[in-house]
Design a protein around this motif. Sequence first.
Motif, PDB file in Angstrom:
ATOM      1  N   UNK A 178       1.063  -1.208   0.031  1.00 55.86           N
ATOM      2  CA  UNK A 178      -0.118   0.000   0.090  1.00 55.86           C
ATOM      3  C   UNK A 178       0.677   1.227  -0.025  1.00 55.86           C
ATOM      4  N   UNK A 179       0.354   2.229  -0.822  1.00 55.70           N
ATOM      5  CA  UNK A 179       1.244   3.569  -1.014  1.00 55.70           C
ATOM      6  C   UNK A 179       0.577   4.572  -0.717  1.00 55.70           C
ATOM      7  N   UNK A 180      -0.650   4.487  -0.028  1.00 59.06           N
ATOM      8  CA  UNK A 180      -1.555   5.722   0.349  1.00 59.06           C
ATOM      9  C   UNK A 180      -2.809   5.437   0.844  1.00 59.06           C
ATOM     10  N   UNK A 181      -3.532   6.319   1.370  1.00 58.96           N
ATOM     11  CA  UNK A 181      -4.564   6.050   1.909  1.00 58.96           C
ATOM     12  C   UNK A 181      -5.783   5.598   1.219  1.00 58.96           C
ATOM     13  N   UNK A 182      -6.865   4.842   1.661  1.00 62.64           N
ATOM     14  CA  UNK A 182      -8.040   4.290   0.732  1.00 62.64           C
ATOM     15  C   UNK A 182      -8.794   5.730   0.196  1.00 62.64           C
ATOM     16  N   UNK A 183      -9.380   5.663  -0.769  1.00 63.76           N
ATOM     17  CA  UNK A 183     -10.000   6.709  -1.452  1.00 63.76           C
ATOM     18  C   UNK A 183     -11.314   6.266  -2.206  1.00 63.76           C
ATOM     19  N   UNK A 184     -12.363   7.026  -2.056  1.00 57.68           N
ATOM     20  CA  UNK A 184     -13.751   6.793  -2.850  1.00 57.68           C
ATOM     21  C   UNK A 184     -13.427   6.510  -4.331  1.00 57.68           C
ATOM     22  N   UNK A 185     -14.035   5.603  -4.911  1.00 52.77           N
ATOM     23  CA  UNK A 185     -13.824   5.256  -6.496  1.00 52.77           C
ATOM     24  C   UNK A 185     -15.289   5.245  -6.816  1.00 52.77           C
ATOM     25  N   UNK A 186     -16.344   4.485  -6.430  1.00 50.68           N
ATOM     26  CA  UNK A 186     -17.579   4.266  -6.597  1.00 50.68           C
ATOM     27  C   UNK A 186     -18.759   4.617  -5.760  1.00 50.68           C
ATOM     28  N   UNK A 187     -19.433   5.865  -5.584  1.00 46.81           N
ATOM     29  CA  UNK A 187     -20.212   6.156  -4.561  1.00 46.81           C
ATOM     30  C   UNK A 187     -21.579   6.269  -5.130  1.00 46.81           C
ATOM     31  N   UNK A 188     -22.407   6.889  -4.290  1.00 50.55           N
ATOM     32  CA  UNK A 188     -23.778   7.472  -4.660  1.00 50.55           C
ATOM     33  C   UNK A 188     -24.706   6.226  -4.296  1.00 50.55           C
TER      34      UNK A 188
END
Length: 224
Positions: A178-188
């Motif tokens: 892992x090289x970064x924090x989790x981020x939103x990809x598919x929302x709504x």
Amino acid sequence: TNADQSKIYVSVGSGSNVGENGMDEEIRRADILEINPDGSGEIIYAFGLRNPVGMDWAPGTSVLWTAVNERDNLGDDLVPDYITGVQKGGFYGWPYSYWGKYPDPRLKGERSDLVAKAIVPDVNLGSHTASLGLAFNKGDAFGAKYKGGAFVGQHGSWNRSEFVGYKVVFVPFANGKPSGKPEDFLTGFIADAQKGEVYGRPVGVTFLQNGSLLVADDSAGIIW
């Protein structure tokens, strides 16, 4: 299966939230099993994983990763769901501790020998997100940012005062880690959090050979 298809890995969820039915009911549960293709040679590959649903191999490595749906009823902010690289023979806490060596107050003092060697997971995905699906992007269709990273289907909370989850998140990876924090990809997917209404609940994720991502939504009955 592993790269040379010599082993099969099977995730087995727990039979309870925190072992309340007795640990005799949890034999060969809350773990990942390794077996030969003919069904022989079964071993417990890793244990203390409450519900290790999604599994995939980090690109360029021989490390198995899993998405784990953790226990409930310790409040809104405990216990974090996570993805983690799985160490052979490793213990990940359930049910005696969480996030490494934090004792579960409902079992405080039990199996301190196991708690002492509990492994801290790699990536915190938030409590009650019900992180279930896991797939690594091994193709080029999404561009450089998403290449090699992990996509996680979050089924969403059911026992939290404010909704969390109900989306697909992306965790960037570099060199198999892992090289970064989790981020939103598919929302709504949350229609009205105050009324408890959602459009769907993402769960399974997988990639097609053309590089596109499929997301199974088991509430709406749709594959996106």
